[in-house]
Design an enzyme around this catalytic site. Structure first.
Site, short mmCIF file in Angstrom:
data_model
loop_
_atom_site.label_atom_id
_atom_site.label_comp_id
_atom_site.label_asym_id
_atom_site.label_seq_id
_atom_site.Cartn_x
_atom_site.Cartn_y
_atom_site.Cartn_z
N ASP A 71 -9.24 -54.86 -64.74
CA ASP A 71 -8.98 -56.28 -64.57
C ASP A 71 -7.46 -56.48 -64.51
O ASP A 71 -6.74 -55.78 -65.23
CB ASP A 71 -9.55 -57.01 -65.81
CG ASP A 71 -9.91 -58.45 -65.56
OD1 ASP A 71 -10.48 -58.75 -64.50
OD2 ASP A 71 -9.63 -59.29 -66.44
N TYR A 77 -3.75 -57.90 -65.36
CA TYR A 77 -3.14 -58.52 -66.54
C TYR A 77 -3.26 -60.03 -66.41
O TYR A 77 -3.10 -60.59 -65.33
CB TYR A 77 -1.66 -58.15 -66.63
CG TYR A 77 -1.37 -56.68 -66.87
CD1 TYR A 77 -1.97 -55.99 -67.92
CD2 TYR A 77 -0.48 -55.98 -66.05
CE1 TYR A 77 -1.67 -54.66 -68.16
CE2 TYR A 77 -0.18 -54.65 -66.28
CZ TYR A 77 -0.78 -53.98 -67.33
OH TYR A 77 -0.50 -52.66 -67.57
N PHE A 117 -2.14 -51.54 -63.81
CA PHE A 117 -1.26 -51.07 -64.88
C PHE A 117 0.22 -51.44 -64.68
O PHE A 117 1.01 -51.33 -65.62
CB PHE A 117 -1.38 -49.54 -65.10
CG PHE A 117 -2.76 -49.11 -65.53
CD1 PHE A 117 -3.21 -49.36 -66.81
CD2 PHE A 117 -3.62 -48.49 -64.64
CE1 PHE A 117 -4.49 -48.98 -67.21
CE2 PHE A 117 -4.90 -48.10 -65.03
CZ PHE A 117 -5.33 -48.34 -66.31
N HIS A 126 -9.13 -44.25 -72.15
CA HIS A 126 -8.25 -45.27 -71.57
C HIS A 126 -6.92 -45.30 -72.33
O HIS A 126 -6.89 -45.04 -73.54
CB HIS A 126 -8.95 -46.64 -71.66
CG HIS A 126 -8.32 -47.69 -70.82
ND1 HIS A 126 -7.23 -48.43 -71.24
CD2 HIS A 126 -8.62 -48.15 -69.58
CE1 HIS A 126 -6.90 -49.28 -70.30
NE2 HIS A 126 -7.72 -49.13 -69.27
#
Length: 223
Positions: free
Chosen positions: A66, A68, A79, A188
């Protein structure tokens, strides 16, 4: 329906997907959301992963979930944040592992554009989000689109390295032919799970070893 600005090698894929009913519904949903709420990333940056990394040049796919959801953070690469934006915790952990793996010092910013331009596609499964509301655009059609993109990458004859961090990304393994491509899995990089197998996984050196084995130029991870 006009197509967004993307790398020319992605245009046949975009023409095909944008002709489907789900995409019209998805685009209407996002347009309605933008009228009522702040939505990230800004509209011109939603497909940035497809602008910076051409299908033909794609060597590595790093799959996120998803965007930020804080102001100024998301810009279309999983990321990544632009210069001047504080790197979020997951990205800080990615940089910690980069230093542990290859001895590369913590970068001055969290902007991963140089990775994308070298063939590392930084793709989220969902490409938009309502401000301060994580997963608010989940199950609205983005997953249909990005699953189709993963399948398109999977069709490449040239082996690709798929980097699947965490359980969500690893579920996408069903779309990947692991006999043809390389699949790297670990926990993760989130602070909730990094200690459970992300730290010490050495993905950056693994990627470069695989690229060299395939006769390809390794990635310059420092910038």
């Amino acid at each position: 329906m006009p197509l967004p600005s993307v790398h020319s090698s992605w245009l046949p894929f975009f023409r095909k997907e944008f002709s489907k009913p789900y995409m019209a519904e998805l685009r209407q949903f996002v347009a309605d959301e933008r009228k009522q709420h702040a939505v990230y990333p800004p509209a011109p940056e939603v497909f940035q992963a497809f602008q910076l990394t051409g299908l033909a040049d794609l060597k590595v796919l790093v799959l996120g979930q998803d965007p930020y959801h804080g102001e100024g953070q998301a810009h279309g690469l999983s990321f990544s944040v632009k210069p001047g934006v504080k790197p979020p915790p997951s990205l800080v952990n990615i940089f910690k592992e980069l230093m542990s793996d290859l001895g590369i010092a913590m970068p001055k910013n969290g902007y991963l554009k140089s990775w994308a331009e070298q063939g590392v596609m930084m793709l989220n499964a969902v490409l938009t989000v309502r401000a301060n509301t994580p997963t608010s655009h989940k199950d609205r059609g983005w997953e249909t689109f990005t699953d189709a993109a993963i399948e398109e990458i999977n069709r490449k004859v040239d082996p690709v390295i798929f980097v699947l961090w965490g359980a969500y990304a690893q579920k996408k393994g069903r779309l990947i032919d692991a006999k043809k491509h390389h699949v790297l899995k670990s926990a993760h990089p989130s602070p909730f799970s990094a200690d459970s197998g992300f730290f010490g996984s050495r993905p950056f050196s693994q990627i470069n070893k695989l690229l060299e084995k395939e006769g390809k130029t390794p990635i310059e991870w420092g910038y």
